[in-house]
Each structure stands twice: as C-alpha cells, then as structure tokens.
Write an enzyme that holds these catalytic residues in place. Structure first.
Site, PDB file in Angstrom:
ATOM      1  N   ARG A   1      -7.733  14.545  12.979  1.00  0.00           N
ATOM      2  CA  ARG A   1      -7.464  15.560  11.949  1.00  0.00           C
ATOM      3  C   ARG A   1      -8.630  16.541  11.823  1.00  0.00           C
ATOM      4  O   ARG A   1      -9.783  16.155  11.993  1.00  0.00           O
ATOM      5  CB  ARG A   1      -7.239  14.895  10.591  1.00  0.00           C
ATOM      6  CG  ARG A   1      -6.051  13.971  10.556  1.00  0.00           C
ATOM      7  CD  ARG A   1      -5.786  13.480   9.138  1.00  0.00           C
ATOM      8  NE  ARG A   1      -4.823  12.397   9.138  1.00  0.00           N
ATOM      9  CZ  ARG A   1      -5.029  11.221   8.539  1.00  0.00           C
ATOM     10  NH1 ARG A   1      -6.147  10.986   7.882  1.00  0.00           N
ATOM     11  NH2 ARG A   1      -4.105  10.292   8.598  1.00  0.00           N
TER      12      ARG A   1
ATOM     13  N   ARG B   1       0.843  -1.195   0.000  1.00  0.00           N
ATOM     14  CA  ARG B   1       0.000   0.000   0.000  1.00  0.00           C
ATOM     15  C   ARG B   1       0.884   1.253   0.000  1.00  0.00           C
ATOM     16  O   ARG B   1       1.816   1.358   0.786  1.00  0.00           O
ATOM     17  CB  ARG B   1      -0.863   0.003   1.251  1.00  0.00           C
ATOM     18  CG  ARG B   1      -1.694   1.239   1.339  1.00  0.00           C
ATOM     19  CD  ARG B   1      -2.162   1.471   2.741  1.00  0.00           C
ATOM     20  NE  ARG B   1      -2.990   2.654   2.771  1.00  0.00           N
ATOM     21  CZ  ARG B   1      -3.239   3.355   3.863  1.00  0.00           C
ATOM     22  NH1 ARG B   1      -2.727   2.977   5.004  1.00  0.00           N
ATOM     23  NH2 ARG B   1      -4.003   4.411   3.817  1.00  0.00           N
TER      24      ARG B   1
ATOM     25  N   HIS C   1      -7.608   6.738   0.543  1.00  0.00           N
ATOM     26  CA  HIS C   1      -8.507   5.584   0.766  1.00  0.00           C
ATOM     27  C   HIS C   1      -9.071   5.034  -0.553  1.00  0.00           C
ATOM     28  O   HIS C   1     -10.121   4.396  -0.556  1.00  0.00           O
ATOM     29  CB  HIS C   1      -9.724   5.981   1.647  1.00  0.00           C
ATOM     30  CG  HIS C   1      -9.376   6.326   3.050  1.00  0.00           C
ATOM     31  ND1 HIS C   1     -10.001   7.327   3.731  1.00  0.00           N
ATOM     32  CD2 HIS C   1      -8.489   5.796   3.905  1.00  0.00           C
ATOM     33  CE1 HIS C   1      -9.510   7.427   4.957  1.00  0.00           C
ATOM     34  NE2 HIS C   1      -8.579   6.503   5.081  1.00  0.00           N
TER      35      HIS C   1
END
Ligand code: ADP
Length: 396
Positions: A237, A89, A178
């Site tokens: 965040r 990833r 994502h």
C-alpha cells in the site's frame, strides 16, 4: 475453564485460535486458505505438530465445519458445545463502536452498514460470523473492532480538511486500524514506563502497518485513515499521498479510478517501489546485493516511519517509549535500525546494536540505558485480546 475461539476471516481465508480461558493458553490454531477453490489448504497446529491437508472448500461455512470437525478428529474437543464463545475480528467499526460488542441483530446491522467504508474486509468478516452462526447457532459471540481503540482521538486529529458536509454526510474521517494490536501493546508497554510517564509511540510494522500515539493508554493519533490505505508506506500500500497523484495516475494511464485504487492497495509500497517483492526479507536481500530500487524502497519506508514518529513526538509533547511490533517490527533488526537511524539525532535515541541484532520475535529492550527514549520490541497478540473480550463479556 472455558474454550473460546478467536476468528479472523478474510475474503478467501479464515484464521482461528482456540483458547482455554481465563488461563489464555492456546489449545490449537490454524488457517483455511483459498476458500472457494478445489485446492483449499487447511492447516492446524496442535501439540507442537502442524497438520496440512488440501481439499475443496466451497465457502466459509464449509471452512468452519472443516475446522470444527478437525477439533473432534484430533480429540481436541468431544463436542461442539465445548466452545463456549467466539470472538470475531472486524476491521471497520466506524463511530458506532469504541469497544467490542456482543453479536446480536443490532451489531450485525451496524457492521453491515459499514461495508461501504471497508468493502474489502467487513463483508468477508460478516460471512465468517454467519458461517459460525450456521454451525454453532447457540454459541454467543463478540465482534472486536480494529477501529475501536482509536475512537478516543480528538476531532482535530481525525477530521480531514475536505468540505465539512462530506465528513458529516458520508462519515468520512480518520478511523485508523490495528487498534486491537495497539491496545495490547500499549498495555504491555506500561511495564517499561516509570513514574506514570507513559507517552508511547507504537509502531505496528507488518505487511499492513500503522503507528499510534498513546497517552495514559488512550489513543491520541494514528497513521491509518479512512481505510488501511493511509499512513506509512506498507508492503503493497502507498500510505499517505498528495491526493492529486491519484487523479493524475488515472488521467495519464487511462485506467479506471477503481484500477488505480486497487494498484495503490495491492501493487504499491515496498512492492511497487522495488519492483521485487512486498516482503521485507526479499527487499533486504536485494539491498544487500546492491539493487538500487530495493535500497530506495527501504529508505523511503524508513523515512515515512520516522516522519510519523517525529509528528507524534510533537503531538504527545515528548515520548517515553517507542514500541516495535508485527512481522517487520518484531523480526527485522535491519528495518528497525533504518527507521531509528532517521530519528536518532533529533531525539537522542541510542540503539544497542547487539541487542537489536539478537531480537527476533521476542520481547526485548533494544535501546541503551542512556537513550533519551526507551525502545522495546514486543510481539503483538491480537487474538488473545479478542478471546479476552469474548470471555469477559460473555462468560465471566
Ligand atoms: P500482516 O498481518 O499485515 O500480513 P505481519 O505482521 O504478519 O503482516 O508481517 C508480515 C511481514 O513481516 C512480511 O511480509 C515480511 O515483510 C515481514 N517479516 C516477517 N519475518 C521477517 C524477518 N525475519 N525479517 C524481515 N521481515 C520479516
């Protein structure tokens, strides 16, 4: 049958899942945490059992050795050669990658090139790739990019209204994140759409969270921006802000811009507003005790989710399916309800309370049959997408 390893490396952790492909069955999974420390934690799940050990792990290469040795010790593999491919990833693929890429010098150079755009992630992910290359030099691999799925956005959806030279020169734009999860969910979501109507709003609501609008399986808009800091409010965040908030915080606190930037990434969101925790479970517990700031944090979170759903409804010209996924989206009936309560009047969305309350970590429709938009919970699976790409690109 071929064994493929999906890898997700962070700055001090390395998660892995070993698959039997093309069956997509999970052989084992695990994580090495606190890499670089004398008390690193290694966890492996195999045959329904979890084994945990604490030991020094100097770096990512040692973590890879540790996990591969464990595969041999547990008799999961007899030799390293049994692992036919790896998939890694990568958070930032920039404009270079609209799909996964085979690991070679060119791919690695581009991933390295993109470090300034994603210093928190790409660097660690490269270390993860190099660690596997050290231990398994002959095993081919691919990179699966979090940004790749979002490369289909139109220019007016990804451009920021800053001086255009900056966008060009520094490659500043909305990249999203994502993407592997949103792609997986958009494919799974097809089963719930009828007559080719598949305008979806996909809510990946974990600690990191993003919302994506898709039409015919293609991303048209997504909430995260240049980095994963943008979009909806998250565990720690901020999500989107008036940019002047940043300058004003720097000037008022006397802290450096880097310190404030770190606080916007790590000390804001649910944690910052509540002052309690970044974890939705802790927030809900505090809400139930009447804690005012936890209640504010949860309401704020739900408003921001609803704002994006509203925006994307307009962007798509309607919506046929809303998907909830990731830690909060899959598990928290309360947070789903908070978000949906904010849109139900405008969109005539109706929730089946019983179904919503009984849905934790399973795939289930949670709207009533007469809801104007179908709402479904679908557990995401980024690792299987990575393993699938590794198998299809390298072994098929
Ligand atoms: P990430 O991959 O960004 O770390 P996850 O998708 O794993 O995030 O989601 C983690 C978050 O999911 C936790 O911080 C927690 O807030 C939330 N979560 C997990 N289980 C539950 C639950 N049962 N109820 C509410 N929230 C949950």
């Amino acid at each position: 049958m071929k064994k493929v390893m999906a890898v997700n490396a962070g700055s001090s952790s390395l998660k892995f899942k070993l698959y039997e492909m093309p069956e997509e069955s999970v052989i084992c999974s695990g994580i090495v945490e606190r890499i670089g420390f004398d008390d690193a934690i290694f966890q492996i799940k195999y045959n329904g059992e979890k084994h945990v050990t604490v030991q020094p792990v100097k770096n990512h290469s040692k973590a890879v050795e540790l996990l591969l040795n464990a595969l041999i010790n547990f008799n999961i593999i007899k030799s390293y050669d049994e692992i036919k491919a790896t998939g890694h990833r990568i958070v930032q693929g920039g404009s270079y990658f609209s799909k996964s890429a085979i690991i070679n010098e060119d791919t690695l150079t581009k991933v390295r090139d993109l470090i300034p755009l994603s210093p928190l992630h790409n660097q660690a992910e490269l270390v993860g790739i190099e660690a596997f290359m050290n231990v398994l030099p002959n095993t081919p691999g691919i990179c699966a990019f979090d940004t790749a799925f979002h490369q289909t956005m139109a220019e007016e959806d990804y451009t920021y209204a800053i001086p255009y030279e900056y966008s060009e020169q520094f490659k500043i734009r909305r990249y999203g994140a994502h993407g592997t999860s949103h792609k997986y969910l958009s494919e799974k979501g097809e089963a719930y759409c009828e007559n080719g109507k598949d305008r979806m709003i996909i809510c990946h609501l974990g600690s990191g969270a993003s919302i994506t609008a898709t039409n015919h399986g293609k991303c048209v808009a997504t909430s995260m921006g240049l980095t994963p800091l943008g979009g909806i409010m998250m565990g720690t965040r901020t999500g989107d802000l008036d940019p002047s908030v940043f300058n004003y915080c720097v000037s008022q606190t006397g802290k450096t811009s880097e310190q404030i930037y770190q606080e916007f990434n790590k000390k804001s969101g649910l944690l910052g507003v509540s002052g309690i925790s970044s974890d939705a479970r802790d927030i809900m517990e505090a809400c139930n005790k009447g804690d005012k700031r936890a209640i504010l944090a949860s309401k704020l979170w739900a408003r921001r989710v609803a704002d994006f759903i509203g925006q994307y409804y307009v962007r798509l010209g309607g919506c046929d399916l809303i998907i909830f996924s990731a830690g909060i989206g899959e598990n928290s009936a309360e947070f789903r309800k908070l978000a949906l309560d904010n849109i139900k009047e405008a969109f005539n969305v109706k929730i089946d309370e019983v179904k919503n309350n009984e849905t934790h970590g399973i795939e289930n429709v949670i709207s009533t049959p007469d809801s104007a938009i179908k709402v479904v919970v679908i557990p995401t699976d980024e690792e299987v997408m990575i393993a699938r790409d590794a198998y299809n690109m390298l072994l098929k």
